[in-house]
Design a protein around this motif. Structure first.
Motif, PDB file in Angstrom:
ATOM      1  N   LEU A   1      -8.488 -58.855 -11.698  1.00 12.26           N
ATOM      2  CA  LEU A   1      -8.956 -57.739 -12.508  1.00 12.26           C
ATOM      3  C   LEU A   1     -10.465 -57.895 -12.638  1.00 12.26           C
ATOM      4  CD1 LEU A   1      -7.506 -56.238 -15.694  1.00 12.26           C
ATOM      5  CD2 LEU A   1      -9.839 -57.089 -15.755  1.00 12.26           C
ATOM      6  N   TYR A   2     -11.190 -56.840 -12.306  1.00 13.79           N
ATOM      7  CA  TYR A   2     -12.641 -56.828 -12.428  1.00 13.79           C
ATOM      8  C   TYR A   2     -12.991 -56.163 -13.753  1.00 13.79           C
ATOM      9  CZ  TYR A   2     -12.404 -57.502  -7.366  1.00 13.79           C
ATOM     10  OH  TYR A   2     -12.126 -57.981  -6.107  1.00 13.79           O
ATOM     11  N   LEU A   3     -13.856 -56.797 -14.530  1.00 10.00           N
ATOM     12  CA  LEU A   3     -14.263 -56.257 -15.822  1.00 10.00           C
ATOM     13  C   LEU A   3     -15.770 -56.142 -15.872  1.00 10.00           C
ATOM     14  CD1 LEU A   3     -13.792 -55.463 -18.832  1.00 10.00           C
ATOM     15  CD2 LEU A   3     -13.956 -57.915 -19.345  1.00 10.00           C
ATOM     16  N   TYR A   4     -16.240 -54.914 -16.136  1.00  5.77           N
ATOM     17  CA  TYR A   4     -17.660 -54.687 -16.387  1.00  5.77           C
ATOM     18  C   TYR A   4     -17.836 -54.628 -17.897  1.00  5.77           C
ATOM     19  CZ  TYR A   4     -22.053 -52.190 -16.987  1.00  5.77           C
ATOM     20  OH  TYR A   4     -23.306 -51.812 -17.403  1.00  5.77           O
ATOM     21  N   ALA A   5     -18.573 -55.586 -18.433  1.00  4.69           N
ATOM     22  CA  ALA A   5     -18.841 -55.683 -19.872  1.00  4.69           C
ATOM     23  C   ALA A   5     -20.353 -55.839 -20.042  1.00  4.69           C
ATOM     24  CB  ALA A   5     -18.092 -56.861 -20.475  1.00  4.69           C
ATOM     25  N   PRO A   6     -21.092 -54.729 -20.187  1.00  4.15           N
ATOM     26  CA  PRO A   6     -22.555 -54.801 -20.186  1.00  4.15           C
ATOM     27  C   PRO A   6     -23.163 -55.687 -21.264  1.00  4.15           C
ATOM     28  CG  PRO A   6     -21.799 -52.612 -20.837  1.00  4.15           C
ATOM     29  CD  PRO A   6     -20.597 -53.375 -20.370  1.00  4.15           C
ATOM     30  N   ASP A   7     -22.469 -55.889 -22.370  1.00  2.00           N
ATOM     31  CA  ASP A   7     -22.986 -56.753 -23.441  1.00  2.00           C
ATOM     32  C   ASP A   7     -22.393 -58.158 -23.387  1.00  2.00           C
ATOM     33  OD1 ASP A   7     -24.627 -54.727 -24.484  1.00  2.00           O
ATOM     34  OD2 ASP A   7     -22.954 -53.903 -25.644  1.00  2.00           O
ATOM     35  N   GLY A   8     -21.692 -58.473 -22.307  1.00  2.00           N
ATOM     36  CA  GLY A   8     -21.095 -59.794 -22.148  1.00  2.00           C
ATOM     37  C   GLY A   8     -19.663 -59.841 -22.635  1.00  2.00           C
ATOM     38  N   LEU A   9     -18.956 -60.861 -22.189  1.00  2.38           N
ATOM     39  CA  LEU A   9     -17.534 -61.008 -22.497  1.00  2.38           C
ATOM     40  C   LEU A   9     -17.273 -61.221 -23.981  1.00  2.38           C
ATOM     41  CD1 LEU A   9     -14.872 -61.076 -20.867  1.00  2.38           C
ATOM     42  CD2 LEU A   9     -15.056 -63.542 -20.861  1.00  2.38           C
ATOM     43  N   GLY A  10     -18.117 -61.995 -24.631  1.00  2.00           N
ATOM     44  CA  GLY A  10     -17.918 -62.312 -26.047  1.00  2.00           C
ATOM     45  C   GLY A  10     -17.973 -61.114 -26.970  1.00  2.00           C
ATOM     46  N   ARG A  11     -18.647 -60.068 -26.550  1.00  2.76           N
ATOM     47  CA  ARG A  11     -18.771 -58.858 -27.377  1.00  2.76           C
ATOM     48  C   ARG A  11     -17.908 -57.705 -26.879  1.00  2.76           C
ATOM     49  NH1 ARG A  11     -25.149 -58.479 -28.914  1.00  2.76           N
ATOM     50  NH2 ARG A  11     -25.276 -60.564 -29.797  1.00  2.76           N
ATOM     51  N   SER A  12     -17.129 -57.964 -25.860  1.00  2.50           N
ATOM     52  CA  SER A  12     -16.357 -56.907 -25.212  1.00  2.50           C
ATOM     53  C   SER A  12     -15.067 -56.581 -25.963  1.00  2.50           C
ATOM     54  CB  SER A  12     -16.017 -57.323 -23.782  1.00  2.50           C
ATOM     55  OG  SER A  12     -15.128 -56.392 -23.195  1.00  2.50           O
ATOM     56  N   LYS A  13     -14.962 -55.363 -26.423  1.00  7.71           N
ATOM     57  CA  LYS A  13     -13.725 -54.882 -27.058  1.00  7.71           C
ATOM     58  C   LYS A  13     -12.643 -54.655 -25.995  1.00  7.71           C
ATOM     59  CE  LYS A  13     -15.325 -54.739 -31.214  1.00  7.71           C
ATOM     60  NZ  LYS A  13     -15.037 -55.827 -32.095  1.00  7.71           N
ATOM     61  N   LEU A  14     -13.062 -54.224 -24.810  1.00  9.10           N
ATOM     62  CA  LEU A  14     -12.104 -54.010 -23.731  1.00  9.10           C
ATOM     63  C   LEU A  14     -11.485 -55.338 -23.286  1.00  9.10           C
ATOM     64  CD1 LEU A  14     -10.663 -52.167 -21.750  1.00  9.10           C
ATOM     65  CD2 LEU A  14     -12.705 -52.260 -20.275  1.00  9.10           C
ATOM     66  N   ALA A  15     -12.295 -56.372 -23.161  1.00  8.16           N
ATOM     67  CA  ALA A  15     -11.768 -57.690 -22.776  1.00  8.16           C
ATOM     68  C   ALA A  15     -10.732 -58.158 -23.781  1.00  8.16           C
ATOM     69  CB  ALA A  15     -12.906 -58.703 -22.668  1.00  8.16           C
ATOM     70  N   GLU A  16     -10.989 -57.910 -25.044  1.00  9.34           N
ATOM     71  CA  GLU A  16     -10.054 -58.291 -26.104  1.00  9.34           C
ATOM     72  C   GLU A  16      -8.704 -57.603 -25.892  1.00  9.34           C
ATOM     73  OE1 GLU A  16     -10.028 -57.341 -30.793  1.00  9.34           O
ATOM     74  OE2 GLU A  16     -11.915 -58.134 -30.020  1.00  9.34           O
ATOM     75  N   GLN A  17      -8.723 -56.331 -25.540  1.00  2.00           N
ATOM     76  CA  GLN A  17      -7.482 -55.591 -25.296  1.00  2.00           C
ATOM     77  C   GLN A  17      -6.776 -56.070 -24.029  1.00  2.00           C
ATOM     78  OE1 GLN A  17      -5.965 -53.409 -27.410  1.00  2.00           O
ATOM     79  NE2 GLN A  17      -7.596 -54.187 -28.736  1.00  2.00           N
ATOM     80  N   LEU A  18      -7.548 -56.299 -22.978  1.00  2.00           N
ATOM     81  CA  LEU A  18      -6.964 -56.730 -21.702  1.00  2.00           C
ATOM     82  C   LEU A  18      -6.294 -58.098 -21.811  1.00  2.00           C
ATOM     83  CD1 LEU A  18      -9.861 -55.634 -19.341  1.00  2.00           C
ATOM     84  CD2 LEU A  18      -7.581 -54.598 -19.459  1.00  2.00           C
ATOM     85  N   ALA A  19      -6.764 -58.921 -22.731  1.00  2.00           N
ATOM     86  CA  ALA A  19      -6.240 -60.280 -22.870  1.00  2.00           C
ATOM     87  C   ALA A  19      -5.042 -60.380 -23.802  1.00  2.00           C
ATOM     88  CB  ALA A  19      -7.353 -61.202 -23.368  1.00  2.00           C
ATOM     89  N   LYS A  20      -4.598 -59.275 -24.363  1.00  2.00           N
ATOM     90  CA  LYS A  20      -3.444 -59.311 -25.277  1.00  2.00           C
ATOM     91  C   LYS A  20      -2.251 -59.928 -24.557  1.00  2.00           C
ATOM     92  CE  LYS A  20      -4.865 -56.300 -28.685  1.00  2.00           C
ATOM     93  NZ  LYS A  20      -4.890 -56.612 -30.033  1.00  2.00           N
TER      94      LYS A  20
END
Length: 182
Positions: free
Chosen positions: A137-156
Motif C-alpha cells: 500500500l502506497y501512502l502519500y502523507a504530506p505532513d508525515g506519517l506521525g500527523r497522518s489521519k489517513l494512516a491512522e485509519q489504514l492501520a486499524k
C-alpha cells in the motif's frame, strides 16, 4: 543459487519496547546460515543472502529464531530484490518530487484487495491519499506519517487482520532496493 533478500521486522525498537539490537540480529541471521548480513537503521531492516528457502520459509525461520533468542514474537516479512524494485517502480505518486517522509509503503504478507479499505472515503483525507499495489500500500502523507489521519485509519486492526503489515518511508524503500541489488 543464492538470492539477496531484505528482512522487514515489524514493531521493534519503538518507544523502548521489544528491543532487538542490530548487532545481535546480524549474529542471529548469520547463525541461521545466511551470508552478507547487514542491517539498515535501528528499525528492523536486514539484508542477507541465502542459498535455500523461499520468502515465507525464511521469514518463519527468522521469526522463530528471534522469539527463541529475544523472548518475544516478531512478525517478519522477507522480500527479494526483484520485488523491492517492482514496488519502487510501480509507485503511483511522484516520488522524485517528494520528501522521503511524505511517501510510505506498507508491505503486506499477502495480497489485499480494495474491498478491505472500502469504508475509508479518500476524499475526506485530502491531500493525503493511498493506492494499493502488489502486496503493498502506497501512502502519500504530506505532513508525515506521525500527523497522518489517513494512516491512522489504514492501520486499524479490523482492516489489516490476518495480515502481517509493516511500513517503511520512501528513503528506506529505495535504500533496501539498493542494498539487495546483486
Amino acid at each position: 543459487m543464492t538470492t539477496t533478500y531484505a528482512a522487514l521486522l515489524r514493531g521493534i525498537n519503538v518507544g523502548g519496547n521489544r528491543k532487538v539490537p542490530m548487532a545481535q540480529l546480524r549474529t542471529l541471521l548469520t547463525g541461521l546460515g545466511h551470508t552478507g548480513v547487514t542491517t539498515y537503521l535501528q528499525s528492523g531492516n536486514a539484508v542477507f543472502t541465502a542459498d535455500h528457502g523461499d520468502e515465507e520459509t525464511l521469514a518463519a525461520e527468522m521469526s522463530r529464531a528471534i522469539e527463541e533468542h529475544f523472548g518475544f514474537a516478531v512478525d517478519v516479512l522477507v522480500r527479494d530484490h526483484a520485488y523491492l524494485k517492482a514496488v519502487r517502480e510501480a509507485c503511483p505518486f511522484p516520488a522524485e518530487e517528494l520528501e522521503g517522509k511524505q511517501l510510505h509503503v506498507t508491505y503486506f504478507s499477502v495480497p489485499v484487495d480494495a474491498g478491505r479499505f472500502a469504508e475509508i472515503e479518500p476524499a475526506g483525507y485530502l491531500p493525503e491519499d493511498f493506492r494499493l499495489g502488489d502486496r503493498a500500500l502506497y501512502l502519500y502523507a504530506p505532513d508525515g506519517l506521525g500527523r497522518s489521519k489517513l494512516a491512522e485509519q489504514l492501520a486499524k486492526r479490523r482492516l489489516i487482520k490476518d495480515v502481517i503489515a509493516t511500513t517503511r518511508n520512501w528513503n528506506t524503500v529505495v535504500k533496501l532496493e539498493q542494498l539487495t541489488a546483486a
